[in-house]
Design a protein around this motif. Structure first.
Motif, PDB file in Angstrom:
ATOM      1  N   ARG A  92     -10.760   7.332  38.149  1.00 44.07           N
ATOM      2  CA  ARG A  92     -10.291   8.211  37.074  1.00 44.07           C
ATOM      3  C   ARG A  92      -8.914   8.800  37.412  1.00 44.07           C
ATOM      4  O   ARG A  92      -8.046   8.916  36.546  1.00 44.07           O
ATOM      5  CB  ARG A  92     -11.308   9.336  36.874  1.00 44.07           C
ATOM      6  N   SER A 100      -7.020  17.199  30.490  1.00 45.85           N
ATOM      7  CA  SER A 100      -7.697  16.249  31.353  1.00 45.85           C
ATOM      8  C   SER A 100      -8.698  16.954  32.257  1.00 45.85           C
ATOM      9  O   SER A 100      -8.520  18.110  32.651  1.00 45.85           O
ATOM     10  CB  SER A 100      -6.668  15.508  32.213  1.00 45.85           C
ATOM     11  N   GLU A 144      -6.250   6.141  36.952  1.00 48.39           N
ATOM     12  CA  GLU A 144      -6.056   5.854  35.533  1.00 48.39           C
ATOM     13  C   GLU A 144      -5.171   6.906  34.870  1.00 48.39           C
ATOM     14  O   GLU A 144      -4.352   6.586  34.005  1.00 48.39           O
ATOM     15  CB  GLU A 144      -7.408   5.802  34.822  1.00 48.39           C
ATOM     16  N   GLN A 145      -5.337   8.172  35.254  1.00 50.85           N
ATOM     17  CA  GLN A 145      -4.632   9.258  34.585  1.00 50.85           C
ATOM     18  C   GLN A 145      -3.297   9.618  35.224  1.00 50.85           C
ATOM     19  O   GLN A 145      -2.448  10.228  34.574  1.00 50.85           O
ATOM     20  CB  GLN A 145      -5.526  10.503  34.526  1.00 50.85           C
ATOM     21  N   THR A 184     -15.789   6.951  41.441  1.00 51.05           N
ATOM     22  CA  THR A 184     -15.444   7.293  40.053  1.00 51.05           C
ATOM     23  C   THR A 184     -14.230   8.211  40.007  1.00 51.05           C
ATOM     24  O   THR A 184     -13.322   8.021  39.185  1.00 51.05           O
ATOM     25  CB  THR A 184     -16.631   7.971  39.353  1.00 51.05           C
TER      26      THR A 184
END
Length: 322
Positions: A245, A209, A248-249, A241
């Motif tokens: 992100r 990632s 989300e991860q 952003t």
């Protein structure tokens, strides 16, 4: 005399069963009389426990006349409770008995439908599974016990002692409960809740990632002032952003991740060093000792000093001595 029936199922955890037996069995009134009659009961006379076979003298019929019914936890080898045992529990509850569980015994109460719509707890390791299997139960993983009035649940086996003392105090007052606590060699009320025992693992990040480098950087710079803007710049993204992100991860926010990382660093230092609270606050990145105490208590459920008293490794091997 108040009858306490302990419902023993196959693969019962011995301490889960023994704790309420010991506490209620040893309780005495000021004149020396025993206020409780403790009865072990099971669906069949022979019950398998972890490591030994248990012979039980009473059947499920004891539950019908019990004032309190306690369901100890069972090991992972136990199957589903039988329909007869569940029916006996429901009938005892309908008759007005107080129903309590120890540790994983909450799963039995939930299977019987006795926790529907109620707050409940169990051992923190099993809390997520209890919530997943019984979504109608409001699981609280960071407390030692929950009292809903008629239905009560406790966390791990040691928390059974806390719950039993709580019930004794409700029945007979603080003086009798305090005497019972002294016989158990424990305080009548413990500092903090189950949260102090929970291992706060960070959410996993997918290998490869884009977040891996910035998370490693966070771990290496916990003592520094770290802002969302600085993390976004280091990641080459806008704050918006980067935050999206990150969630989300990892399933959490950057600042929540940072707080957990700092708490874990502080826990390690409290457990393994004699450094003063003020220095640990600085090294873990909390800034002031006041902020450290407030945020540590919010996550762990107790104060840094109380946590150190409970978990600090006091034994030291001196050089040249065994």
């Amino acid at each position: 005399m108040h009858t306490v029936a302990i419902l023993v199922l196959d693969h019962v955890v011995p301490f889960d069963m023994a704790a309420p037996m010991e506490v209620f069995g040893r309780t005495r009134l000021p004149d020396g009389r025993s206020p409780y009659r403790v009865r072990l009961c099971a669906e069949s006379p022979d019950v398998r426990a972890d490591g030994f076979q248990l012979r039980v003298s009473h059947g499920l019929d004891v539950l019908a006349g019990a004032d309190t019914v306690i369901v100890p936890g069972c090991s992972e080898h136990a199957g589903a409770p039988s329909p007869r045992a569940l029916a006996a529990l429901r009938e005892a509850a309908d008759a007005g008995a107080r129903i309590a569980s120890v540790c994983a015994g909450a799963f039995v109460l939930a299977e019987a439908g006795l926790l529907d719509g109620l707050r409940a707890t169990t051992h923190w390791v099993a809390a997520d599974e209890l919530a997943r299997r019984y979504p109608e139960v409001k699981v609280e993983p960071d407390v030692l016990y929950v009292d809903n009035g008629q239905i009560l649940t406790s966390a791990g086996a040691a928390a059974a002692l806390d719950l039993c003392l709580h019930m004794i105090r409700s029945d007979l007052g603080s003086a009798v409960a305090a005497d019972a606590a002294r016989l158990c060699v424990m305080p009548l009320e413990r500092e903090g809740g189950q949260a102090q025992f929970i291992v706060h693992e960070q959410p996993p990040v997918p290998r490869g990632s884009t977040l891996e480098p910035v998370l490693e950087w966070i771990e290496d710079h916990l003592a520094d002032e770290i802002t969302l803007g600085a993390l976004a710049v280091r990641s080459g993204m806008s704050e918006r952003t980067f935050s999206r992100r990150f969630r989300e991860q990892t399933g959490t926010t950057p600042l929540q991740w940072l707080l957990r990382a700092r708490v874990r660093r502080a826990q390690y230092l409290l457990e393994n060093s004699d450094r003063p609270i003020e220095r640990i606050a600085q090294q873990a990145g909390f800034g002031s000792p006041t902020a450290f105490r407030e945020r540590f208590r919010k996550v762990v459920g107790t104060t840094p000093q109380a946590y150190r008293s409970a978990f600090h490794g006091k034994e030291r091997v001196m050089a040249g001595h065994s």
